[in-house]
Design a protein around this motif. Structure first.
Motif, mmCIF file in Angstrom:
data_model
loop_
_atom_site.group_PDB
_atom_site.id
_atom_site.type_symbol
_atom_site.label_atom_id
_atom_site.label_comp_id
_atom_site.label_asym_id
_atom_site.label_seq_id
_atom_site.Cartn_x
_atom_site.Cartn_y
_atom_site.Cartn_z
ATOM 1 N N PRO A 3 -16.820 15.392 -8.242
ATOM 2 C CA PRO A 3 -18.351 15.888 -8.211
ATOM 3 C C PRO A 3 -18.895 15.792 -6.855
ATOM 4 O O PRO A 3 -20.171 16.191 -6.574
ATOM 5 N N ALA A 29 -20.473 14.555 -19.339
ATOM 6 C CA ALA A 29 -20.508 14.201 -17.989
ATOM 7 C C ALA A 29 -21.289 13.124 -17.834
ATOM 8 O O ALA A 29 -20.983 12.349 -17.057
ATOM 9 N N GLN A 34 -15.346 13.614 -15.729
ATOM 10 C CA GLN A 34 -15.204 14.476 -14.679
ATOM 11 C C GLN A 34 -14.885 15.642 -14.998
ATOM 12 O O GLN A 34 -15.282 16.978 -14.538
ATOM 13 N N PHE A 37 -17.605 17.692 -16.807
ATOM 14 C CA PHE A 37 -18.745 18.054 -15.519
ATOM 15 C C PHE A 37 -17.907 19.463 -14.903
ATOM 16 O O PHE A 37 -18.744 20.238 -14.523
ATOM 17 N N TYR A 41 -19.889 22.833 -14.620
ATOM 18 C CA TYR A 41 -20.076 23.408 -13.502
ATOM 19 C C TYR A 41 -19.506 25.033 -13.417
ATOM 20 O O TYR A 41 -20.271 25.977 -12.985
ATOM 21 N N TRP A 74 -25.073 15.672 -11.859
ATOM 22 C CA TRP A 74 -23.961 14.458 -12.075
ATOM 23 C C TRP A 74 -24.449 13.274 -12.389
ATOM 24 O O TRP A 74 -24.293 12.356 -13.189
ATOM 25 N N ALA A 77 -27.116 13.046 -15.523
ATOM 26 C CA ALA A 77 -27.086 13.392 -16.731
ATOM 27 C C ALA A 77 -27.576 12.782 -18.041
ATOM 28 O O ALA A 77 -27.988 12.980 -18.889
#
Length: 199
Positions: A3, A29, A34, A37, A41, A74, A77
């Motif tokens: 991230p 996340a 990860q 996440f 994204y 990130w 969150a």
């Protein structure tokens, strides 16, 4: 996905279908997942980058804003509160704030340059008075914005700083169009009353 790495080659939002609910990925996340996440994204990057580009109007700056926004998403969150809005609206609010900060930073740099040049030239009385009036007016506007509710300010910022239509604001905030229009209208009325416009 790391991230902290730059987000290069962000896709354009044109023609992008409606984004599915990113809530489950955001919750994962927030627990340090990860992989979730990375999926978050991939799911939302086009919308985030599109908003950043619309505000800063420069592709390179928009990519940097996108990176900054996803880094904050990130890191924060776990602070997302579903009772206060949709996950996408929360993410876009972070993005909009980062983009506006970037624009203000660029404007401040421009003002410093202008100030430098003005200080090295004779300044007439009228232009000094005009600058003072503009500064006072900007202070009044900032003070008036502070009197708005968070939902009114969010809708107004998207509509007037971001340049979005009422329909687009409603979509971004996951609201009916009528509710978005009401928030924008009520915010404008409060701004007018606070600033004494027309009195």
């Amino acid at each position: 996905m790391d991230p902290t790495r730059p987000f290069a080659g962000v896709p354009s939002p044109e023609g992008t279908p409606a984004v599915p609910d990113p809530g489950p990925l955001l919750r994962s996340a927030s627990r340090g997942d990860q992989a979730a996440f990375a999926q978050l994204y991939d799911l939302t990057a086009a919308r985030v980058h599109g908003l950043a580009l619309r505000v800063v109007r420069d592709p390179a700056q928009a990519e940097e804003v996108t990176q900054e926004a996803f880094l904050e998403i990130w890191r924060t969150a776990s602070r997302f509160d579903p009772d206060r809005g949709s996950p996408l609206a929360w993410m876009l609010t972070i993005t909009h704030r980062k983009a506006v900060d970037r624009v203000r930073s660029a404007e401040a740099a421009t003002r410093r340059d202008v100030t430098y040049h003005q200080q090295n030239q004779p300044v007439e009385h009228d232009s000094t008075a005009e600058a003072a009036h503009a500064s006072l007016e900007a202070r009044r506007v900032r003070g008036a914005l502070g009197t708005l509710t968070p939902v009114q300010r969010e809708a107004l910022e998207l509509a007037y700083f971001g340049g979005y239509t009422h329909t687009q604001v409603a979509s971004m905030l996951d609201l009916p169009v009528g509710t978005a229009k009401t928030r924008i209208r009520d915010g404008l009325i409060r701004l007018r009353d606070t600033m004494g416009v027309g009195q």
